[in-house]
Design a protein around this motif. Structure first.
Motif, PDB file in Angstrom:
ATOM      1  N   CYS A   1       0.838  -1.195   0.000  1.00 33.13           N
ATOM      2  CA  CYS A   1       0.000   0.000   0.000  1.00 33.13           C
ATOM      3  C   CYS A   1       0.876   1.250   0.000  1.00 33.13           C
ATOM      4  O   CYS A   1       2.072   1.185   0.286  1.00 33.13           O
ATOM      5  N   ALA A   2       0.264   2.384  -0.301  1.00 36.87           N
ATOM      6  CA  ALA A   2       0.990   3.653  -0.373  1.00 36.87           C
ATOM      7  C   ALA A   2       1.669   3.996   0.945  1.00 36.87           C
ATOM      8  O   ALA A   2       2.700   4.665   0.951  1.00 36.87           O
TER       9      ALA A   2
ATOM     10  N   ALA B   1      -9.171  -3.556  -8.976  1.00 28.06           N
ATOM     11  CA  ALA B   1     -10.264  -3.302  -8.032  1.00 28.06           C
ATOM     12  C   ALA B   1      -9.733  -2.616  -6.772  1.00 28.06           C
ATOM     13  O   ALA B   1     -10.350  -1.666  -6.271  1.00 28.06           O
ATOM     14  N   HIS B   2      -8.607  -3.089  -6.275  1.00 32.42           N
ATOM     15  CA  HIS B   2      -7.999  -2.426  -5.115  1.00 32.42           C
ATOM     16  C   HIS B   2      -7.723  -0.960  -5.444  1.00 32.42           C
ATOM     17  O   HIS B   2      -8.081  -0.066  -4.673  1.00 32.42           O
ATOM     18  N   ASN B   3      -7.115  -0.704  -6.586  1.00 33.82           N
ATOM     19  CA  ASN B   3      -6.715   0.656  -6.934  1.00 33.82           C
ATOM     20  C   ASN B   3      -7.888   1.561  -7.290  1.00 33.82           C
ATOM     21  O   ASN B   3      -7.766   2.781  -7.222  1.00 33.82           O
ATOM     22  N   SER B   4      -9.022   0.983  -7.624  1.00 34.47           N
ATOM     23  CA  SER B   4     -10.207   1.798  -7.910  1.00 34.47           C
ATOM     24  C   SER B   4     -10.990   2.112  -6.640  1.00 34.47           C
ATOM     25  O   SER B   4     -11.962   2.868  -6.676  1.00 34.47           O
TER      26      SER B   4
ATOM     27  N   ARG C   1     -11.519  -3.349   2.186  1.00 31.55           N
ATOM     28  CA  ARG C   1     -11.667  -2.149   3.015  1.00 31.55           C
ATOM     29  C   ARG C   1     -10.310  -1.632   3.485  1.00 31.55           C
ATOM     30  O   ARG C   1     -10.078  -0.424   3.542  1.00 31.55           O
ATOM     31  N   TYR C   2      -9.402  -2.549   3.812  1.00 35.01           N
ATOM     32  CA  TYR C   2      -8.078  -2.161   4.304  1.00 35.01           C
ATOM     33  C   TYR C   2      -7.333  -1.292   3.296  1.00 35.01           C
ATOM     34  O   TYR C   2      -6.681  -0.318   3.671  1.00 35.01           O
ATOM     35  N   THR C   3      -7.420  -1.648   2.024  1.00 31.28           N
ATOM     36  CA  THR C   3      -6.643  -0.931   1.016  1.00 31.28           C
ATOM     37  C   THR C   3      -7.296   0.372   0.562  1.00 31.28           C
ATOM     38  O   THR C   3      -6.622   1.227  -0.004  1.00 31.28           O
ATOM     39  N   ARG C   4      -8.570   0.552   0.795  1.00 34.86           N
ATOM     40  CA  ARG C   4      -9.285   1.734   0.290  1.00 34.86           C
ATOM     41  C   ARG C   4      -8.683   3.049   0.748  1.00 34.86           C
ATOM     42  O   ARG C   4      -8.679   4.025   0.004  1.00 34.86           O
TER      43      ARG C   4
END
Length: 83
Positions: free
Chosen positions: A9-10, A28-31, A36-39
């Protein structure tokens, strides 16, 4: 076939998951429609994956990786090249 994968992640944290379509899942993660964790930690970068024979094995490997320490995950992904 299915994949077990790790994205970075960033904020530098790792997220481990499984999927049957790696490219679609990372997108999907990047959109923002992934986990939820990656959003709140976008963008994510695919840094590791393993091909598994089926979904069950992918989920089992996901659990095993999630139980690993951060240091152990760093060793796992060290030198791995995305092809």
């Amino acid at each position: 076939m299915a994949y077990t994968y790790i994205v970075e992640c960033a904020d530098g944290t790792f997220y481990t998951g499984w999927t049957t379509n790696l490219e679609t899942r990372v997108a999907a993660h990047n959109s923002g429609s992934g986990a939820r964790y990656t959003r709140s930690r976008l963008p994510v970068t695919l840094i590791y994956y393993e091909l598994q024979p089926n979904e069950s094995q992918a989920r089992k490997r996901e659990c095993a990786i999630k139980r690993m320490s951060r240091k152990a995950k760093e060793v796992l992904v060290a030198g791995f090249t995305i092809t």
